[in-house]
Design a protein around this motif. Structure first.
Motif, PDB file in Angstrom:
ATOM      1  N   GLN A  35       0.391  -1.552   0.163  1.00 29.11           N
ATOM      2  CA  GLN A  35      -0.104   0.305   0.225  1.00 29.11           C
ATOM      3  C   GLN A  35       1.013   1.153   0.353  1.00 29.11           C
ATOM      4  O   GLN A  35       0.006   2.467   0.274  1.00 29.11           O
ATOM      5  N   GLN A  36       2.270   1.252   0.220  1.00 30.42           N
ATOM      6  CA  GLN A  36       2.796   2.300   0.072  1.00 30.42           C
ATOM      7  C   GLN A  36       3.046   3.288  -0.543  1.00 30.42           C
ATOM      8  O   GLN A  36       3.505   2.284  -1.649  1.00 30.42           O
ATOM      9  N   THR A  37       3.188   4.860  -0.837  1.00 33.09           N
ATOM     10  CA  THR A  37       3.378   5.280  -1.881  1.00 33.09           C
ATOM     11  C   THR A  37       5.014   4.966  -2.494  1.00 33.09           C
ATOM     12  O   THR A  37       6.042   5.208  -1.578  1.00 33.09           O
ATOM     13  N   PRO A  38       5.515   4.748  -3.411  1.00 32.58           N
ATOM     14  CA  PRO A  38       6.530   4.432  -4.104  1.00 32.58           C
ATOM     15  C   PRO A  38       7.388   5.683  -3.616  1.00 32.58           C
ATOM     16  O   PRO A  38       7.391   6.556  -3.912  1.00 32.58           O
ATOM     17  N   HIS A  39       8.349   5.723  -3.350  1.00 30.23           N
ATOM     18  CA  HIS A  39       9.334   6.326  -2.619  1.00 30.23           C
ATOM     19  C   HIS A  39      10.506   5.627  -2.275  1.00 30.23           C
ATOM     20  O   HIS A  39      11.304   5.260  -1.947  1.00 30.23           O
ATOM     21  N   VAL A  40      12.081   7.104  -2.219  1.00 28.09           N
ATOM     22  CA  VAL A  40      12.995   6.803  -2.038  1.00 28.09           C
ATOM     23  C   VAL A  40      13.043   7.555  -0.656  1.00 28.09           C
ATOM     24  O   VAL A  40      12.880   8.856  -0.559  1.00 28.09           O
ATOM     25  N   THR A  41      13.483   6.716   0.414  1.00 29.13           N
ATOM     26  CA  THR A  41      13.768   8.390   1.846  1.00 29.13           C
ATOM     27  C   THR A  41      15.095   7.990   1.990  1.00 29.13           C
ATOM     28  O   THR A  41      16.713   7.126   1.243  1.00 29.13           O
ATOM     29  N   ILE A  42      15.544   8.927   2.338  1.00 35.97           N
ATOM     30  CA  ILE A  42      16.395   9.934   2.304  1.00 35.97           C
ATOM     31  C   ILE A  42      17.562   9.849   3.911  1.00 35.97           C
ATOM     32  O   ILE A  42      18.470   9.145   4.190  1.00 35.97           O
ATOM     33  N   THR A  43      16.114  10.293   4.556  1.00 34.96           N
ATOM     34  CA  THR A  43      16.308  10.287   6.128  1.00 34.96           C
ATOM     35  C   THR A  43      15.535  10.008   6.547  1.00 34.96           C
ATOM     36  O   THR A  43      14.376  10.279   6.372  1.00 34.96           O
ATOM     37  N   PHE A  44      15.692   9.368   7.825  1.00 31.73           N
ATOM     38  CA  PHE A  44      13.955   9.302   9.131  1.00 31.73           C
ATOM     39  C   PHE A  44      14.470   9.389  10.375  1.00 31.73           C
ATOM     40  O   PHE A  44      15.549   8.883  10.988  1.00 31.73           O
ATOM     41  N   SER A  45      13.498  10.178  11.456  1.00 32.10           N
ATOM     42  CA  SER A  45      13.446  10.044  12.434  1.00 32.10           C
ATOM     43  C   SER A  45      12.214  10.234  13.502  1.00 32.10           C
ATOM     44  O   SER A  45      11.309  10.783  12.395  1.00 32.10           O
TER      45      SER A  45
END
Length: 180
Positions: A35-45
């Motif tokens: 179900q996730q929107t296709p994306h590329v993560t740079i960083t998360f917190s």
């Protein structure tokens, strides 16, 4: 666990639709729906510091849009649930910017960044080989390059999306009710 704040890259509409089509065909084969929107993560917190968002707002506009090339598949995770992703390569400029943003994030992994697009989230470990075979069969040979057209800061708890670079997006893409 609540979803973390993210600085991420969104794909061009056509690229996103091609990935969603792969998700649909995998579900038609009996795999869990993605179900996730296709994306590329740079960083998360868990709570992204404001200085990290500011750094991203300064570094990403000159490097977005950017080309992302699919160069392989990777499996993340060492426990029962694992994640299958396409490993990506991108421009040197985006790579340097992403590493700098990641290094500034105290919850990040230092100046490391593994660009990837998740295509199988939280999969039971025992189905990963079969999932990867199906993914290879269903992925068109021309689906090797994507364009990141926008960088954004996404706070899922608040449903807040702030476009940092590139094209603006409509509310329906991530269900955001308030674009800031």
């Amino acid at each position: 666990m609540a979803s973390p704040d993210n600085i991420l890259l969104h794909l061009a509409e056509d690229d996103e639709q091609q990935v969603r089509d792969v998700f649909k065909r995998l579900a038609e084969r009996g795999f869990q729906a993605q179900q996730q929107t296709p994306h590329v993560t740079i960083t998360f917190s868990p709570a992204m510091p404001a200085d990290v968002v500011q750094c991203a707002a300064e570094l990403l506009p000159p490097v977005v849009p950017a080309s992302l090339k699919r160069v392989g598949s990777v499996v993340f995770g060492t426990k029962r649930k694992q994640t299958v992703a396409w490993l990506l390569e991108t421009t040197d400029e985006l790579e340097r910017a992403a590493r700098q943003i990641s290094a500034l994030n105290p919850d990040g992994r230092g100046p490391r960044w593994i660009p990837h697009l998740t295509v199988g989230l939280r999969l039971p470990r025992e189905i990963v080989p079969e999932y990867m075979r199906a993914l290879d069969e269903l992925t068109s040979s021309h689906l090797k390059e994507f364009t990141a057209v926008r960088a954004a800061f996404w706070r899922p708890r608040a449903q807040e999306l702030r476009v940092l670079a590139g094209a603006t997006m409509n509310d329906s893409v991530l269900g955001a009710s308030d674009l800031t």
